[in-house]
Design a protein around this motif. Structure first.
Motif, mmCIF file in Angstrom:
data_model
loop_
_atom_site.group_PDB
_atom_site.id
_atom_site.type_symbol
_atom_site.label_atom_id
_atom_site.label_comp_id
_atom_site.label_asym_id
_atom_site.label_seq_id
_atom_site.Cartn_x
_atom_site.Cartn_y
_atom_site.Cartn_z
ATOM 1 N N GLU A 30 0.882 -1.164 0.000
ATOM 2 C CA GLU A 30 0.000 0.000 0.000
ATOM 3 C C GLU A 30 0.921 1.215 0.000
ATOM 4 O OE1 GLU A 30 -2.639 2.373 3.290
ATOM 5 O OE2 GLU A 30 -2.496 0.193 3.473
ATOM 6 N N ILE A 31 0.802 2.047 -1.018
ATOM 7 C CA ILE A 31 1.683 3.209 -1.147
ATOM 8 C C ILE A 31 0.945 4.465 -0.705
ATOM 9 C CG2 ILE A 31 3.048 4.631 -2.717
ATOM 10 C CD1 ILE A 31 3.240 2.138 -4.547
ATOM 11 N N GLU A 32 1.560 5.174 0.228
ATOM 12 C CA GLU A 32 1.031 6.463 0.664
ATOM 13 C C GLU A 32 2.033 7.522 0.218
ATOM 14 O OE1 GLU A 32 -0.023 8.766 4.808
ATOM 15 O OE2 GLU A 32 -0.263 6.589 4.739
ATOM 16 N N GLU A 33 1.630 8.313 -0.769
ATOM 17 C CA GLU A 33 2.521 9.326 -1.331
ATOM 18 C C GLU A 33 2.252 10.672 -0.686
ATOM 19 O OE1 GLU A 33 3.815 11.168 -5.672
ATOM 20 O OE2 GLU A 33 2.133 9.774 -5.569
ATOM 21 N N HIS A 34 3.331 11.333 -0.272
ATOM 22 C CA HIS A 34 3.252 12.675 0.295
ATOM 23 C C HIS A 34 3.962 13.624 -0.665
ATOM 24 C CE1 HIS A 34 1.957 10.751 3.992
ATOM 25 N NE2 HIS A 34 3.103 10.114 4.087
ATOM 26 N N ASP A 35 3.204 14.447 -1.364
ATOM 27 C CA ASP A 35 3.770 15.399 -2.318
ATOM 28 C C ASP A 35 4.224 16.644 -1.561
ATOM 29 O OD1 ASP A 35 4.288 17.375 -4.227
ATOM 30 O OD2 ASP A 35 2.718 16.650 -5.561
ATOM 31 N N ILE A 36 5.528 16.904 -1.581
ATOM 32 C CA ILE A 36 6.068 18.064 -0.866
ATOM 33 C C ILE A 36 6.599 19.122 -1.828
ATOM 34 C CG2 ILE A 36 6.566 16.730 1.213
ATOM 35 C CD1 ILE A 36 9.571 16.887 0.324
ATOM 36 N N THR A 37 6.043 19.156 -3.044
ATOM 37 C CA THR A 37 6.482 20.121 -4.051
ATOM 38 C C THR A 37 6.462 21.544 -3.513
ATOM 39 O OG1 THR A 37 5.676 18.678 -5.813
ATOM 40 C CG2 THR A 37 6.056 20.982 -6.381
ATOM 41 N N LEU A 38 5.427 21.874 -2.764
ATOM 42 C CA LEU A 38 5.288 23.244 -2.249
ATOM 43 C C LEU A 38 5.818 23.407 -0.830
ATOM 44 C CD1 LEU A 38 1.730 23.999 -3.649
ATOM 45 C CD2 LEU A 38 3.956 24.554 -4.661
ATOM 46 N N GLY A 39 6.546 22.400 -0.330
ATOM 47 C CA GLY A 39 7.119 22.493 1.009
ATOM 48 C C GLY A 39 6.072 22.252 2.070
ATOM 49 N N GLY A 40 6.140 23.018 3.138
ATOM 50 C CA GLY A 40 5.142 22.924 4.192
ATOM 51 C C GLY A 40 5.462 21.900 5.258
ATOM 52 N N PRO A 41 4.462 21.574 6.085
ATOM 53 C CA PRO A 41 4.679 20.686 7.234
ATOM 54 C C PRO A 41 5.126 19.275 6.848
ATOM 55 C CG PRO A 41 2.390 21.470 7.192
ATOM 56 C CD PRO A 41 3.115 22.110 6.056
ATOM 57 N N ARG A 42 4.657 18.794 5.701
ATOM 58 C CA ARG A 42 5.078 17.446 5.266
ATOM 59 C C ARG A 42 6.567 17.419 4.947
ATOM 60 N NH1 ARG A 42 2.109 12.947 6.429
ATOM 61 N NH2 ARG A 42 -0.038 13.293 5.881
ATOM 62 N N GLN A 43 7.084 18.490 4.384
ATOM 63 C CA GLN A 43 8.514 18.551 4.081
ATOM 64 C C GLN A 43 9.314 18.530 5.382
ATOM 65 O OE1 GLN A 43 9.878 21.909 1.774
ATOM 66 N NE2 GLN A 43 11.785 20.863 1.263
ATOM 67 N N ALA A 44 8.891 19.298 6.364
ATOM 68 C CA ALA A 44 9.571 19.307 7.661
ATOM 69 C C ALA A 44 9.494 17.929 8.307
ATOM 70 C CB ALA A 44 8.940 20.356 8.571
ATOM 71 N N GLU A 45 8.354 17.268 8.167
ATOM 72 C CA GLU A 45 8.176 15.905 8.691
ATOM 73 C C GLU A 45 9.166 14.947 8.034
ATOM 74 O OE1 GLU A 45 4.079 13.942 9.039
ATOM 75 O OE2 GLU A 45 4.931 13.013 7.239
ATOM 76 N N MET A 46 9.285 15.040 6.698
ATOM 77 C CA MET A 46 10.209 14.175 5.963
ATOM 78 C C MET A 46 11.643 14.374 6.441
ATOM 79 S SD MET A 46 11.439 14.286 1.984
ATOM 80 C CE MET A 46 12.618 15.601 2.328
ATOM 81 N N ILE A 47 12.062 15.610 6.586
ATOM 82 C CA ILE A 47 13.434 15.912 7.008
ATOM 83 C C ILE A 47 13.689 15.352 8.400
ATOM 84 C CG2 ILE A 47 15.029 17.778 7.586
ATOM 85 C CD1 ILE A 47 13.623 19.393 5.276
ATOM 86 N N ALA A 48 12.728 15.508 9.284
ATOM 87 C CA ALA A 48 12.879 14.986 10.649
ATOM 88 C C ALA A 48 12.929 13.461 10.656
ATOM 89 C CB ALA A 48 11.723 15.468 11.519
ATOM 90 N N ARG A 49 12.044 12.827 9.901
ATOM 91 C CA ARG A 49 11.979 11.357 9.891
ATOM 92 C C ARG A 49 13.187 10.719 9.216
ATOM 93 N NH1 ARG A 49 6.660 8.947 7.568
ATOM 94 N NH2 ARG A 49 7.543 7.070 8.513
ATOM 95 N N SER A 50 13.780 11.431 8.241
ATOM 96 C CA SER A 50 14.876 10.849 7.469
ATOM 97 C C SER A 50 16.250 11.212 8.012
ATOM 98 C CB SER A 50 14.769 11.296 6.008
ATOM 99 O OG SER A 50 14.977 12.693 5.907
ATOM 100 N N GLY A 51 16.297 11.790 9.190
ATOM 101 C CA GLY A 51 17.580 12.133 9.777
ATOM 102 C C GLY A 51 18.252 13.320 9.122
ATOM 103 N N GLY A 52 17.452 14.241 8.583
ATOM 104 C CA GLY A 52 18.010 15.455 8.004
ATOM 105 C C GLY A 52 18.131 15.460 6.493
ATOM 106 N N ARG A 53 17.749 14.397 5.844
ATOM 107 C CA ARG A 53 17.840 14.379 4.376
ATOM 108 C C ARG A 53 16.795 15.301 3.772
ATOM 109 N NH1 ARG A 53 19.077 8.278 2.271
ATOM 110 N NH2 ARG A 53 20.860 7.866 3.615
ATOM 111 N N THR A 54 17.218 16.042 2.763
ATOM 112 C CA THR A 54 16.326 17.019 2.140
ATOM 113 C C THR A 54 15.979 16.667 0.699
ATOM 114 O OG1 THR A 54 18.222 18.374 1.493
ATOM 115 C CG2 THR A 54 17.148 18.898 3.599
ATOM 116 N N THR A 55 16.567 15.616 0.161
ATOM 117 C CA THR A 55 16.301 15.235 -1.224
ATOM 118 C C THR A 55 15.094 14.300 -1.290
ATOM 119 O OG1 THR A 55 17.833 13.363 -1.040
ATOM 120 C CG2 THR A 55 18.722 15.446 -1.891
#
Length: 88
Positions: A30-55
């Protein structure tokens, strides 16, 4: 039996995201896609969850951080992705 869950953080027009989504689409997940094209809270969530990765993409299988597209492809090439998915 429930399917394994994959979360993937993506951006529009990202070829690496497309490549990862294509491979994951062939798997029983089951794929849950989070589009962070425009940044926002999901982008901050991704960076926190991935140990600082921004790509993008950043991929999580059943909550476990896998990394990006190249990391996903390496798991597949080593035959480690299917067991990870099956370990639900």
């Amino acid at each position: 039996m429930s399917m394994s869950k994959v979360e993937i953080y993506t951006k529009a027009f990202c070829p690496y995201c497309t490549r990862a989504m294509r491979l994951l689409g062939e798997k029983p997940v089951e794929i849950e896609e989070h589009d962070i094209t425009l940044g926002g809270p999901r982008q901050a969530e991704m960076i926190a969850r991935s140990g600082g990765r921004t790509t993008v993409p950043q991929i999580f299988v059943n909550g476990q951080h896998v990394g990006g597209s190249d990391d996903l492809m390496a798991l597949e090439a080593r035959g480690e992705l299917d067991p990870m998915i099956a370990a639900r």
